[in-house]
Scaffold this motif. Structure first.
Motif, PDB file in Angstrom:
ATOM      1  N   UNK A  32      39.882 -22.210  14.442  1.00  0.00           N
ATOM      2  CA  UNK A  32      39.528 -23.625  14.435  1.00  0.00           C
ATOM      3  C   UNK A  32      39.666 -24.296  13.065  1.00  0.00           C
ATOM      4  N   UNK A  33      39.788 -23.523  11.981  1.00  0.00           N
ATOM      5  CA  UNK A  33      39.909 -24.147  10.653  1.00  0.00           C
ATOM      6  C   UNK A  33      41.344 -24.495  10.282  1.00  0.00           C
ATOM      7  N   UNK A  34      42.313 -24.117  11.100  1.00  0.00           N
ATOM      8  CA  UNK A  34      43.727 -24.328  10.754  1.00  0.00           C
ATOM      9  C   UNK A  34      44.160 -25.760  11.071  1.00  0.00           C
ATOM     10  N   UNK A  35      44.904 -26.346  10.146  1.00  0.00           N
ATOM     11  CA  UNK A  35      45.354 -27.743  10.230  1.00  0.00           C
ATOM     12  C   UNK A  35      46.111 -28.052  11.519  1.00  0.00           C
ATOM     13  N   UNK A  36      46.224 -29.365  11.772  1.00  0.00           N
ATOM     14  CA  UNK A  36      47.034 -29.852  12.895  1.00  0.00           C
ATOM     15  C   UNK A  36      48.514 -29.917  12.526  1.00  0.00           C
ATOM     16  N   UNK A  37      48.826 -29.689  11.269  1.00  0.00           N
ATOM     17  CA  UNK A  37      50.207 -29.744  10.798  1.00  0.00           C
ATOM     18  C   UNK A  37      50.325 -30.681   9.613  1.00  0.00           C
ATOM     19  N   UNK A  38      51.544 -30.774   9.029  1.00  0.00           N
ATOM     20  CA  UNK A  38      51.818 -31.723   7.959  1.00  0.00           C
ATOM     21  C   UNK A  38      52.280 -33.040   8.573  1.00  0.00           C
TER      22      UNK A  38
ATOM     23  N   UNK B 143      56.570 -26.111  10.730  1.00  0.00           N
ATOM     24  CA  UNK B 143      57.069 -24.894  11.389  1.00  0.00           C
ATOM     25  C   UNK B 143      57.132 -23.737  10.403  1.00  0.00           C
ATOM     26  N   UNK B 144      57.550 -24.008   9.168  1.00  0.00           N
ATOM     27  CA  UNK B 144      57.655 -22.944   8.165  1.00  0.00           C
ATOM     28  C   UNK B 144      56.292 -22.414   7.734  1.00  0.00           C
ATOM     29  N   UNK B 145      55.254 -23.230   7.941  1.00  0.00           N
ATOM     30  CA  UNK B 145      53.913 -22.825   7.515  1.00  0.00           C
ATOM     31  C   UNK B 145      53.284 -21.797   8.459  1.00  0.00           C
ATOM     32  N   UNK B 146      53.908 -21.592   9.626  1.00  0.00           N
ATOM     33  CA  UNK B 146      53.340 -20.698  10.627  1.00  0.00           C
ATOM     34  C   UNK B 146      54.298 -19.560  10.968  1.00  0.00           C
TER      35      UNK B 146
ATOM     36  N   UNK C  25      50.541 -19.091   7.500  1.00  0.00           N
ATOM     37  CA  UNK C  25      50.980 -18.230   6.406  1.00  0.00           C
ATOM     38  C   UNK C  25      50.481 -18.833   5.090  1.00  0.00           C
ATOM     39  N   UNK C  26      49.555 -18.157   4.429  1.00  0.00           N
ATOM     40  CA  UNK C  26      48.957 -18.727   3.222  1.00  0.00           C
ATOM     41  C   UNK C  26      49.836 -18.572   1.990  1.00  0.00           C
ATOM     42  N   UNK C  27      50.743 -17.598   1.991  1.00  0.00           N
ATOM     43  CA  UNK C  27      51.521 -17.338   0.792  1.00  0.00           C
ATOM     44  C   UNK C  27      50.740 -16.599  -0.275  1.00  0.00           C
ATOM     45  N   UNK C  28      49.584 -16.050   0.090  1.00  0.00           N
ATOM     46  CA  UNK C  28      48.749 -15.300  -0.850  1.00  0.00           C
ATOM     47  C   UNK C  28      48.639 -13.847  -0.407  1.00  0.00           C
ATOM     48  N   UNK C  29      48.631 -12.955  -1.369  1.00  0.00           N
ATOM     49  CA  UNK C  29      48.544 -11.522  -1.098  1.00  0.00           C
ATOM     50  C   UNK C  29      47.079 -11.107  -1.048  1.00  0.00           C
ATOM     51  N   UNK C  30      46.716 -10.328  -0.027  1.00  0.00           N
ATOM     52  CA  UNK C  30      45.332  -9.899   0.123  1.00  0.00           C
ATOM     53  C   UNK C  30      45.212  -8.424   0.397  1.00  0.00           C
ATOM     54  N   UNK C  31      43.975  -7.954   0.309  1.00  0.00           N
ATOM     55  CA  UNK C  31      43.668  -6.578   0.679  1.00  0.00           C
ATOM     56  C   UNK C  31      42.398  -6.559   1.512  1.00  0.00           C
ATOM     57  N   UNK C  32      42.259  -5.534   2.360  1.00  0.00           N
ATOM     58  CA  UNK C  32      41.120  -5.415   3.251  1.00  0.00           C
ATOM     59  C   UNK C  32      40.404  -4.098   2.979  1.00  0.00           C
ATOM     60  N   UNK C  33      39.054  -4.145   2.956  1.00  0.00           N
ATOM     61  CA  UNK C  33      38.313  -2.896   2.747  1.00  0.00           C
ATOM     62  C   UNK C  33      37.971  -2.257   4.087  1.00  0.00           C
ATOM     63  N   UNK C  34      37.245  -1.166   4.046  1.00  0.00           N
ATOM     64  CA  UNK C  34      36.968  -0.393   5.258  1.00  0.00           C
ATOM     65  C   UNK C  34      36.083  -1.141   6.251  1.00  0.00           C
ATOM     66  N   UNK C  35      35.359  -2.149   5.781  1.00  0.00           N
ATOM     67  CA  UNK C  35      34.496  -2.933   6.667  1.00  0.00           C
ATOM     68  C   UNK C  35      35.244  -4.083   7.338  1.00  0.00           C
TER      69      UNK C  35
END
Length: 545
Positions: free
Chosen positions: A386-392, A400-403, A410-420
């Motif tokens: 529900x927090x994702x925009x309606x578009x540009x 279209x390129x944003x999804x 697609x945020x364009x940011x690199x992330x990592x996830x822990x065991x939780x």
């Protein structure tokens, strides 16, 4: 607190009925209750209706943080119109682009702000503001309403006259207009820097922003008796959603200033006994670095910061803010994506690990294929919910390129996830950099430099800065036979771009070959940044998210 996909008008009505006489907003020379905010928003709504603004029309707002900004925003929302917040640091071309691309029909602006004459700025963007609107440059802009005592341009309306004209609107008509607004209607169009020369207009609905505010407030543990200080500009979603709407959703008092003055910030935190605070690493470092900083005069228990582990640790130990949360997000997600909770273990908050909000999802994926990454591997942070925009706005190709193909932002940011299953942002995949909290796309500055008659090619990167996190660094290749000084090029940028985009460092080069080129003859920005750090003797610190 269950999340409620409501509208801004309905939320204001509920909050005013519950906390009407309590402080809602405190700023220089202002102390407004929730009853004051509601009355001001209603006057604005009536004036807009009398001026012919209809459901879905776009209304620009060009002013600094103030009670007037909040009342204007909520008044626009109350009749189903859409707020287009304008960055107060925009120059002529940026203002013209924003107002034109967004199809702004009515602009509410202050006569001057921090020494900038907005009357002059508007008239340079649209000369017809000096005579009769609409004009050739901004054909959709039918009216411009000026707040302030300065000389009124002939093509504009005085704010007092604008408000007076709304007094004839029947209360029942305003109630009917407010009831017709739906949670899925667009509430705001946020212009954010991207990979194109100019920003893109992110369309955010009432549900996008209010649910995000409610969810963030719950993670922060906001109470109605809190006093929440935020210097975030209201023209950013960190200001509109995570400041204004967090306050609206909880009934707490919001405190702010039109500009970041460290001494005044510290004085307000003490004098007003603020319990919550928000900001990026730059803000907190400047507060702690001021000669007048004294943690014993602070009364903070929490809030949020977009900062790296070192700064988070300092905020906890030196500022003594026990329940500070770590935030990650972007405008396209209204903006908060990940937020730790005020009662999470300290190491998790310091290191930026947070869960997505209920009803939203985050995954890590290969940025090229969008295939989910196996547990333990870094990947692009992608968001759905529900927090994702309606578009540009009016940019279907960019939208279209944003999804991803399967519908994830697609945020364009690199992330990592822990065991939780908690996620944190590690670094930015995109070239964009952040100057004191302001996003800058290199192409924006490159375009300004490319417009100079002596410039053949410009390459821009963000380089480390102890105070602002990052600043602009530029390398320029001149046309054959042309000569121009570094100082002249910097001055050229100052006249054509917001000050946070202007190069702090600029080097004129004869070639980029010795720095690093790709097989397709593109400059490798990572190598250019490494070269810049060595050339300008900069500390190679990684900017905080």
């Amino acid at each position: 607190m269950p999340l409620d996909p409501t509208t801004a008008a309905a939320t204001l009505r509920t909050t005013a009925s519950q906390f009407g006489t309590q402080d809602a907003y405190v700023g220089p020379g202002e102390r407004l209750s929730w009853n004051d905010i509601a009355a001001g928003a209603r006057r604005t709504a009536a004036a807009l209706h009398a001026a012919g603004v209809q459901h879905g029309d776009h209304v620009g707002v060009l002013m600094g943080n103030s009670g007037a900004w909040i009342q204007t925003f909520l008044g626009i929302a109350s009749i189903g119109a859409v707020t287009v917040p304008v960055n107060t640091r925009f120059k002529t071309e940026e203002l013209r682009f924003c107002l034109k691309q967004a199809d702004v029909r009515l602009l509410i602006f202050t006569d001057e702000f921090l020494g900038i004459d907005f009357r002059e700025l508007l008239q340079s963007a649209e000369p017809a503001a000096a005579s009769t609107l609409p004009g050739a440059e901004l054909p959709e802009l039918r009216q411009a309403v000026m707040i302030g005592r300065g000389a009124l341009p002939a093509g504009c309306r005085a704010y007092a006259d604008f408000i007076t004209a709304g007094e004839s609107v029947e209360p029942d008509a305003l109630d009917t207009l407010a009831e017709a607004v739906k949670a899925d209607d667009v509430l705001l169009i946020q212009y954010t820097s991207g990979t194109t020369s100019f920003p893109k207009g992110v369309m955010l609905s009432h549900a996008n922003m209010l649910l995000d505010a409610q969810a963030a407030a719950k993670r922060m543990g906001v109470r109605a008796d809190d006093r929440y200080f935020s210097i975030r500009p209201f023209f950013h979603v960190a200001g509109s959603t995570l400041s204004v709407l967090v306050s609206l959703s909880t009934g707490c008092c919001l405190l702010s200033l039109p500009k970041f003055d460290v001494a005044e910030n510290l004085a307000i935190l003490d004098r007003e006994r603020c319990s919550l605070i928000s900001g990026n690493d730059t803000i907190f470092l400047m507060l702690m670095g001021h000669p007048g900083f004294d943690a014993s005069k602070l009364h903070l228990r929490g809030g949020w910061a977009a900062a790296g582990p070192e700064v988070m640790e300092q905020i906890h130990s030196r500022m003594r803010v026990p329940g500070l949360c770590n935030a990650y997000g972007q405008s396209e997600a209204a903006p908060n994506v990940l937020l730790s909770s005020f009662d999470d273990p300290l190491p998790l908050r310091i290191n930026g690990f947070g869960f997505p909000h209920p009803g939203t999802e985050v995954r890590l994926a290969d940025p090229d294929t969008d295939r989910p990454k196996p547990a333990g591997e870094h990947g692009e942070i992608q968001v759905r919910g529900w927090n994702v925009m309606r578009g540009y706005y009016k940019m279907p190709e960019a939208t279209a390129k944003a999804f991803s193909q399967d519908g994830w932002l697609k945020t364009g940011d690199l992330g990592e996830m822990n065991s939780e299953g908690r996620v944190r942002m590690v670094s930015r995949l995109k070239d964009m950099y952040r100057v004191g909290g302001e996003n800058v796309a290199p192409s924006e500055v490159e375009e300004v430099l490319h417009a100079h008659p002596a410039v053949r090619q410009a390459q821009v990167i963000g380089v480390p800065d102890a105070r602002l996190g990052e600043v602009t660094g530029a390398f320029v290749l001149l046309k054959e036979g042309e000569e121009v000084s570094r100082e002249a090029l910097v001055e050229w940028c100052k006249e054509r771009a917001a000050n946070f985009k202007v190069p702090r460092y600029l080097e004129i080069v004869e070639t980029f070959e010795n720095i690093g080129m790709t097989g397709s003859s593109k400059v490798q920005k990572n190598k250019l940044r490494e070269h810049a750090i060595q050339l300008w003797n900069l500390a190679p610190t990684k900017a905080a998210p």
